[in-house]
Design a protein around this motif. Structure first.
Motif, mmCIF file in Angstrom:
data_model
loop_
_atom_site.group_PDB
_atom_site.id
_atom_site.type_symbol
_atom_site.label_atom_id
_atom_site.label_comp_id
_atom_site.label_asym_id
_atom_site.label_seq_id
_atom_site.Cartn_x
_atom_site.Cartn_y
_atom_site.Cartn_z
ATOM 1 N N ILE A 160 5.875 12.742 19.206
ATOM 2 C CA ILE A 160 4.638 11.682 19.416
ATOM 3 C C ILE A 160 5.624 11.065 18.174
ATOM 4 C CG2 ILE A 160 3.133 10.478 17.941
ATOM 5 C CD1 ILE A 160 1.110 13.098 20.012
ATOM 6 N N VAL A 161 6.139 9.880 17.658
ATOM 7 C CA VAL A 161 6.996 8.999 17.102
ATOM 8 C C VAL A 161 6.431 8.080 16.305
ATOM 9 C CG1 VAL A 161 9.158 7.931 16.366
ATOM 10 C CG2 VAL A 161 9.041 10.018 17.975
ATOM 11 N N ILE A 162 6.014 7.358 15.077
ATOM 12 C CA ILE A 162 5.023 6.217 15.085
ATOM 13 C C ILE A 162 5.971 5.921 14.242
ATOM 14 C CG2 ILE A 162 3.738 6.008 13.178
ATOM 15 C CD1 ILE A 162 2.123 7.332 15.530
ATOM 16 N N ILE A 163 6.496 4.394 14.492
ATOM 17 C CA ILE A 163 7.003 3.852 13.290
ATOM 18 C C ILE A 163 6.301 3.056 12.485
ATOM 19 C CG2 ILE A 163 8.137 1.401 13.982
ATOM 20 C CD1 ILE A 163 9.005 1.920 16.835
ATOM 21 N N SER A 164 7.145 2.994 11.299
ATOM 22 C CA SER A 164 6.486 2.337 10.398
ATOM 23 C C SER A 164 6.354 0.209 10.491
ATOM 24 C CB SER A 164 7.257 2.564 8.730
ATOM 25 O OG SER A 164 8.260 0.946 8.834
ATOM 26 N N THR A 165 5.096 -0.020 9.428
ATOM 27 C CA THR A 165 5.377 -0.930 9.847
ATOM 28 C C THR A 165 5.907 -2.674 9.082
ATOM 29 O OG1 THR A 165 4.410 -1.641 8.087
ATOM 30 C CG2 THR A 165 2.797 -1.394 9.167
ATOM 31 N N LYS A 166 6.379 -3.605 9.956
ATOM 32 C CA LYS A 166 7.726 -4.154 9.409
ATOM 33 C C LYS A 166 7.428 -5.245 8.482
ATOM 34 C CE LYS A 166 7.511 -7.417 13.212
ATOM 35 N NZ LYS A 166 6.305 -6.921 13.623
ATOM 36 N N PRO A 167 8.257 -5.365 7.633
ATOM 37 C CA PRO A 167 8.289 -6.673 7.257
ATOM 38 C C PRO A 167 8.606 -8.000 7.809
ATOM 39 C CG PRO A 167 9.775 -5.620 6.512
ATOM 40 C CD PRO A 167 9.732 -4.749 7.677
ATOM 41 N N SER A 168 7.142 -8.588 8.016
ATOM 42 C CA SER A 168 7.258 -10.020 8.370
ATOM 43 C C SER A 168 7.812 -11.271 7.033
ATOM 44 C CB SER A 168 6.887 -9.859 9.639
ATOM 45 O OG SER A 168 7.003 -9.246 10.867
ATOM 46 N N PRO A 169 8.921 -11.819 7.942
ATOM 47 C CA PRO A 169 8.726 -13.682 6.835
ATOM 48 C C PRO A 169 7.324 -14.267 6.428
ATOM 49 C CG PRO A 169 11.024 -13.577 7.991
ATOM 50 C CD PRO A 169 9.830 -12.204 8.438
ATOM 51 N N SER A 170 7.066 -13.936 7.676
ATOM 52 C CA SER A 170 5.155 -14.784 7.808
ATOM 53 C C SER A 170 4.486 -14.444 6.997
ATOM 54 C CB SER A 170 5.165 -15.146 9.107
ATOM 55 O OG SER A 170 5.146 -14.582 10.119
ATOM 56 N N ARG A 171 4.165 -12.877 7.018
ATOM 57 C CA ARG A 171 3.174 -11.581 6.807
ATOM 58 C C ARG A 171 3.910 -11.402 4.946
ATOM 59 N NH1 ARG A 171 0.919 -9.102 11.756
ATOM 60 N NH2 ARG A 171 -0.544 -10.931 12.360
ATOM 61 N N ALA A 172 4.937 -11.489 4.738
ATOM 62 C CA ALA A 172 4.963 -11.285 2.748
ATOM 63 C C ALA A 172 4.354 -11.071 2.420
ATOM 64 C CB ALA A 172 6.744 -12.064 2.616
ATOM 65 N N HIS A 173 2.963 -11.665 2.144
ATOM 66 C CA HIS A 173 1.808 -11.312 1.687
ATOM 67 C C HIS A 173 1.305 -10.415 1.169
ATOM 68 C CE1 HIS A 173 -0.407 -13.093 4.880
ATOM 69 N NE2 HIS A 173 -0.943 -12.426 4.702
ATOM 70 N N LEU A 174 1.673 -9.800 2.649
ATOM 71 C CA LEU A 174 0.985 -7.493 2.753
ATOM 72 C C LEU A 174 2.009 -7.268 2.656
ATOM 73 C CD1 LEU A 174 0.009 -8.493 6.530
ATOM 74 C CD2 LEU A 174 -1.678 -8.397 4.140
ATOM 75 N N LEU A 175 3.161 -6.879 2.171
ATOM 76 C CA LEU A 175 3.881 -6.494 1.480
ATOM 77 C C LEU A 175 3.456 -4.890 0.733
ATOM 78 C CD1 LEU A 175 7.649 -8.119 0.979
ATOM 79 C CD2 LEU A 175 6.756 -7.185 3.060
ATOM 80 N N GLU A 176 3.222 -5.304 -0.211
ATOM 81 C CA GLU A 176 2.991 -4.082 -0.775
ATOM 82 C C GLU A 176 1.391 -3.287 -0.056
ATOM 83 O OE1 GLU A 176 2.016 -1.409 -3.359
ATOM 84 O OE2 GLU A 176 3.937 -3.010 -3.377
ATOM 85 N N ALA A 177 0.342 -4.188 1.186
ATOM 86 C CA ALA A 177 -0.455 -2.722 1.095
ATOM 87 C C ALA A 177 0.247 -2.078 2.723
ATOM 88 C CB ALA A 177 -1.624 -4.543 2.337
ATOM 89 N N GLN A 178 1.582 -3.250 3.022
ATOM 90 C CA GLN A 178 2.202 -2.371 4.426
ATOM 91 C C GLN A 178 2.946 -1.446 3.712
ATOM 92 O OE1 GLN A 178 4.609 -6.140 5.568
ATOM 93 N NE2 GLN A 178 4.066 -5.152 7.896
ATOM 94 N N ARG A 179 3.034 -1.175 2.453
ATOM 95 C CA ARG A 179 3.627 0.129 1.784
ATOM 96 C C ARG A 179 2.847 1.148 1.779
ATOM 97 N NH1 ARG A 179 6.615 -4.236 -1.777
ATOM 98 N NH2 ARG A 179 8.710 -3.760 -1.561
ATOM 99 N N GLN A 180 1.761 1.345 1.207
ATOM 100 C CA GLN A 180 0.562 1.577 1.121
ATOM 101 C C GLN A 180 0.154 2.063 1.942
ATOM 102 O OE1 GLN A 180 -3.224 -0.174 -1.338
ATOM 103 N NE2 GLN A 180 -1.539 -1.152 -2.781
#
Length: 239
Positions: A160-180
């Protein structure tokens, strides 16, 4: 008295043997699989995914896919990967992404889009829709853990391979939540013997912002350069 001592010695020997057998059996299980009964999510994020399941079923009926392939599941970043077969020519790949989906949707529909194919490898990308729709980083981490558990329960030998969430320009406000979320997903994957692939970090520029050059005009979905990067990062696990 000697006979009683002999019986006690024999009992201790049998107990030691039983304990050794239990330890060996436990060691043979996938990490994190013991005493865990995967739970199907209470609901899907959108009832319209049933239409995608019908479409997949029609495709499978028209052209049954092979066993032991590399199965890609998840949201639109998987669904829109049109060059998937060309990018991994040495592997037999199956694309069962459905756009807009969340992690829990792939778990819910595992009996429709995972188990029937008996894949050798399952690659999951999902999570940023979850955060955009209001789910927390903790929920994304737990949902991913549940997905891994449910797949491993039925397909214990599958990678099983899990890809992390990607950082999209349109969702840059979610960057910290994505890191977590990515940190929690990585921990869940490692605890369960799954592979975690970090696409988040390589998709950031020198200022720590999403690289615009990797996305199409909507600034959410990737262009050919974005998929070329993913191909490079996933290549060691897709074969």
């Amino acid at each position: 008295m000697p006979r009683i001592a002999d019986r006690r010695s024999a009992s201790r020997f049998l107990l030691a043997g039983l304990l050794l057998w239990v330890l060996v059996a436990c060691a043979s299980q996938p990490p994190g699989s013991l005493d865990r009964e995967p739970q199907i999510p209470a609901e899907v994020s959108n009832a319209e995914w049933a239409q995608d399941m019908q479409r997949f079923a029609a495709q499978d009926q028209a052209q049954p896919p092979p066993r032991d392939a590399v199965l890609f599941v998840g949201s639109s970043s998987i669904r829109l990967w049109d060059s998937l077969a060309q990018d991994f020519p040495d592997a037999v790949v199956i694309n069962r992404g459905f756009g807009g989906s969340e992690v829990r949707d792939s778990t819910w529909y595992a009996d429709r889009i995972v188990y029937p194919y008996h894949p050798s490898t399952v690659v999951l990308y999902a999570g940023d829709n979850d955060l955009a729709n209001g789910r927390t980083a903790e929920q994304v981490g737990q949902d991913t853990a549940t997905f891994i558990d449910r797949v491993h329960k039925r397909l214990p030998s599958a990678r099983i391979v899990i890809i992390s969430t990607k950082p999209s320009p349109s969702r840059a406000h979610l960057l910290e939540a994505q890191r977590q979320a990515n940190a929690l997903v990585q921990r869940a994957a490692q605890q369960r013997g799954a592979v975690f692939v970090d696409v988040f970090t390589p998709m950031l520029d020198a200022q720590g912002q999403p690289r615009e050059s990797l996305f199409i005009q909507d600034r959410l979905h990737m262009n050919a350069s974005g998929y070329a990067l993913w191909k490079q990062l996933l290549a060691p696990y897709v074969h």
